[in-house]
Design a protein around this motif. Structure first.
Motif, PDB file in Angstrom:
ATOM      1  N   GLU A 163       0.829  -1.208   0.000  1.00 11.33           N
ATOM      2  CA  GLU A 163       0.000   0.000   0.000  1.00 11.33           C
ATOM      3  C   GLU A 163       0.861   1.255   0.000  1.00 11.33           C
ATOM      4  OE1 GLU A 163      -3.151   2.365   2.918  1.00 11.33           O
ATOM      5  OE2 GLU A 163      -2.566   0.296   3.374  1.00 11.33           O
ATOM      6  N   TYR A 164       1.869   1.290   0.877  1.00 17.83           N
ATOM      7  CA  TYR A 164       2.745   2.457   0.942  1.00 17.83           C
ATOM      8  C   TYR A 164       3.524   2.632  -0.361  1.00 17.83           C
ATOM      9  CZ  TYR A 164       2.045   3.299   5.952  1.00 17.83           C
ATOM     10  OH  TYR A 164       1.508   3.610   7.175  1.00 17.83           O
ATOM     11  N   LEU A 165       3.998   1.527  -0.918  1.00 13.45           N
ATOM     12  CA  LEU A 165       4.768   1.611  -2.155  1.00 13.45           C
ATOM     13  C   LEU A 165       3.920   2.198  -3.281  1.00 13.45           C
ATOM     14  CD1 LEU A 165       7.435   0.923  -3.620  1.00 13.45           C
ATOM     15  CD2 LEU A 165       6.409  -1.283  -4.207  1.00 13.45           C
ATOM     16  N   GLU A 166       2.700   1.723  -3.407  1.00  9.10           N
ATOM     17  CA  GLU A 166       1.823   2.249  -4.452  1.00  9.10           C
ATOM     18  C   GLU A 166       1.538   3.730  -4.233  1.00  9.10           C
ATOM     19  OE1 GLU A 166      -2.600   1.404  -6.414  1.00  9.10           O
ATOM     20  OE2 GLU A 166      -1.934   0.299  -4.633  1.00  9.10           O
ATOM     21  N   ARG A 167       1.348   4.109  -2.988  1.00  9.44           N
ATOM     22  CA  ARG A 167       1.021   5.501  -2.675  1.00  9.44           C
ATOM     23  C   ARG A 167       2.180   6.436  -3.015  1.00  9.44           C
ATOM     24  NH1 ARG A 167      -0.438   6.559   3.439  1.00  9.44           N
ATOM     25  NH2 ARG A 167      -1.991   4.996   2.870  1.00  9.44           N
ATOM     26  N   HIS A 169       4.908   5.814  -4.792  1.00  8.73           N
ATOM     27  CA  HIS A 169       5.425   5.682  -6.151  1.00  8.73           C
ATOM     28  C   HIS A 169       4.656   6.552  -7.145  1.00  8.73           C
ATOM     29  CE1 HIS A 169       7.353   4.166  -9.622  1.00  8.73           C
ATOM     30  NE2 HIS A 169       6.446   3.280  -9.963  1.00  8.73           N
ATOM     31  N   LYS A 170       3.483   7.013  -6.768  1.00  9.56           N
ATOM     32  CA  LYS A 170       2.733   7.915  -7.640  1.00  9.56           C
ATOM     33  C   LYS A 170       3.454   9.244  -7.822  1.00  9.56           C
ATOM     34  CE  LYS A 170      -1.793   5.933  -6.546  1.00  9.56           C
ATOM     35  NZ  LYS A 170      -3.115   6.150  -5.901  1.00  9.56           N
ATOM     36  N   ASN A 171       4.314   9.578  -6.875  1.00  8.00           N
ATOM     37  CA  ASN A 171       5.119  10.795  -6.993  1.00  8.00           C
ATOM     38  C   ASN A 171       6.395  10.447  -7.759  1.00  8.00           C
ATOM     39  OD1 ASN A 171       6.909  13.006  -6.534  1.00  8.00           O
ATOM     40  ND2 ASN A 171       5.761  13.558  -4.706  1.00  8.00           N
ATOM     41  N   PRO A 172       6.641  11.056  -8.919  1.00  5.88           N
ATOM     42  CA  PRO A 172       7.823  10.701  -9.720  1.00  5.88           C
ATOM     43  C   PRO A 172       9.145  10.999  -9.026  1.00  5.88           C
ATOM     44  CG  PRO A 172       6.755  12.662 -10.599  1.00  5.88           C
ATOM     45  CD  PRO A 172       5.829  12.102  -9.569  1.00  5.88           C
ATOM     46  N   LEU A 173       9.121  11.778  -7.962  1.00  7.54           N
ATOM     47  CA  LEU A 173      10.352  12.036  -7.218  1.00  7.54           C
ATOM     48  C   LEU A 173      10.766  10.844  -6.360  1.00  7.54           C
ATOM     49  CD1 LEU A 173       9.786  15.703  -6.015  1.00  7.54           C
ATOM     50  CD2 LEU A 173      11.538  14.903  -7.580  1.00  7.54           C
ATOM     51  N   PHE A 174       9.839   9.971  -6.047  1.00 12.75           N
ATOM     52  CA  PHE A 174      10.136   8.824  -5.183  1.00 12.75           C
ATOM     53  C   PHE A 174      10.821   7.758  -6.021  1.00 12.75           C
ATOM     54  CE2 PHE A 174       9.266   5.024  -2.664  1.00 12.75           C
ATOM     55  CZ  PHE A 174       9.466   5.474  -1.374  1.00 12.75           C
ATOM     56  N   ARG A 202       8.384  -6.530  -5.668  1.00 10.61           N
ATOM     57  CA  ARG A 202       7.455  -5.441  -5.967  1.00 10.61           C
ATOM     58  C   ARG A 202       8.221  -4.152  -6.262  1.00 10.61           C
ATOM     59  NH1 ARG A 202       2.010  -5.765  -4.518  1.00 10.61           N
ATOM     60  NH2 ARG A 202       1.375  -7.716  -3.525  1.00 10.61           N
ATOM     61  N   LEU A 203       9.279  -3.920  -5.492  1.00 14.61           N
ATOM     62  CA  LEU A 203      10.094  -2.725  -5.697  1.00 14.61           C
ATOM     63  C   LEU A 203      10.720  -2.736  -7.087  1.00 14.61           C
ATOM     64  CD1 LEU A 203      11.100  -0.245  -3.938  1.00 14.61           C
ATOM     65  CD2 LEU A 203      13.205  -1.558  -3.630  1.00 14.61           C
ATOM     66  N   ALA A 204      11.260  -3.884  -7.483  1.00 14.56           N
ATOM     67  CA  ALA A 204      11.877  -3.999  -8.806  1.00 14.56           C
ATOM     68  C   ALA A 204      10.845  -3.828  -9.912  1.00 14.56           C
ATOM     69  CB  ALA A 204      12.578  -5.351  -8.930  1.00 14.56           C
TER      70      ALA A 204
END
Length: 252
Positions: A163-167, A169-174, A202-204
Motif C-alpha cells: 500500500e505504501y509503495l503504491e502511494r 510511487h505515484k510521486n515521480p520524485l520517489f 514489488r520494488l523492482a
C-alpha cells in the motif's frame, strides 16, 4: 521544471559533496545549468545513463580541446532534516558544539553550497525511520528544482508495504527505498525472509532501487543473495569508503 544537463556534456554522479573541494566557475557553468530547467525530474534521471555513456565514447579530434568545460554533477546522497519541527528530527547531522543550536537542512541551504561547485541536481536519501517523513520530505523537495529524487524509507517485509509503495510511487520524485544496517534492522537476516524478498520483487517491478546503508562484509554477502533472488532489482551500495574488513574477512 527541473535542472537540465545537455546531452553533449559528461555527467558525474557523486555521493557526499563534502569530499569535493571548492573550485572556481569562471564560465558560470553551474549558474547556467541551475536556471535552465526545461525537463522534468524523471526525464533528467532517464538521461543520466545516456549522458554517461556518451561521455565514455571517443570524441572527434576537433572536440578534444585542451580544457573541457566543468562537468555537471549530480550529488546522489544528501540528507534533509529540521530539528526545529514540533516533532523534532531523529537525525539532524553532526552534533553541534555545546550551546549551539542545530541547523535545519533544506534544499535552499544546500543550493547555496552546492551550485558554486558545479552541482546541478541532488537526490535526498532518507535519514529518518519515521514513516510519515516520506511525505514530509517529498513536500519539501517539491519546492526546489535542484532536487531530482528521493530515496525513502519503507520496510519490504511489512504487510502494509504494498500500500505504501503504491502511494509514494505515484510521486515521480520517489525513486526507491533505503534498507541496511541502521534503525535496528538486520538485512543479513532479512535476505533469507520470503516476505522481504517478495517486497523487493514489488520494488523492482516498480522500477525503483534499494539503497543500502553502513556496509560490512555480511551486508555485501546479503546483497549477493538478494541480487540472486531478485535479479532485476537495482541495488546501490553507499558509504563504501567506510568499509573496513577485518583481517579474517580479507583472507576469506
Amino acid at each position: 521544471m527541473r535542472a537540465t544537463v545537455p546531452r553533449h556534456e559528461p555527467l558525474l554522479l557523486v555521493q557526499d559533496l563534502q569530499s569535493f573541494a571548492r573550485a572556481p566557475d569562471p564560465e558560470g557553468f553551474a549558474r547556467e545549468h541551475s536556471v535552465k530547467q526545461r525537463r522534468s525530474r524523471r526525464a533528467f534521471l532517464t538521461g543520466v545513463a545516456a549522458t554517461a555513456a556518451a561521455a565514455a565514447m571517443p570524441r572527434p579530434p576537433e572536440t578534444n580541446v585542451a580544457q573541457a568545460p566543468p562537468i555537471p554533477i549530480v550529488d546522489t546522497h544528501i540528507h534533509l532534516f529540521d530539528p526545529t519541527r514540533p516533532q523534532g528530527a531523529p537525525y539532524s547531522g553532526p552534533r553541534p558544539a555545546p550551546g549551539a543550536t542545530p541547523i535545519a537542512a533544506y534544499p535552499e541551504r544546500y543550493r547555496r553550497l552546492a551550485v558554486p561547485l558545479g552541482v546541478v541536481g541532488a537526490i535526498k536519501v532518507e535519514a529518518s525511520p519515521w514513516i510519515e517523513d516520506n511525505l514530509w520530505v517529498l513536500e519539501v523537495v517539491q519546492r526546489d528544482p535542484i532536487m531530482v529524487g528521493v530515496i525513502g524509507n519503507l520496510e519490504p517485509d511489512k504487510p502494509e508495504f504494498p500500500e505504501y509503495l503504491e502511494r509514494y510511487h505515484k510521486n515521480p520524485l520517489f525513486r526507491g527505498i533505503r534498507y541496511g544496517n541502521l534503525w535496528g534492522r538486520d538485512i543479513t537476516k532479512q535476505s533469507a525472509n520470503p516476505d522481504f524478498i517478495s517486497g523487493l520483487k514489488r520494488l523492482a517491478e516498480a522500477d525503483l532501487v534499494m539503497d543500502t546503508a553502513n556496509p560490512r562484509v555480511p551486508l555485501l554477502e546479503a546483497m549477493l543473495r538478494i541480487s540472486d533472488a531478485v535479479p532485476t532489482l537495482r541495488i546501490v551500495l553507499d558509504h563504501l569508503p567506510a568499509l573496513d574488513p577485518s583481517e579474517a574477512e580479507r583472507a576469506a
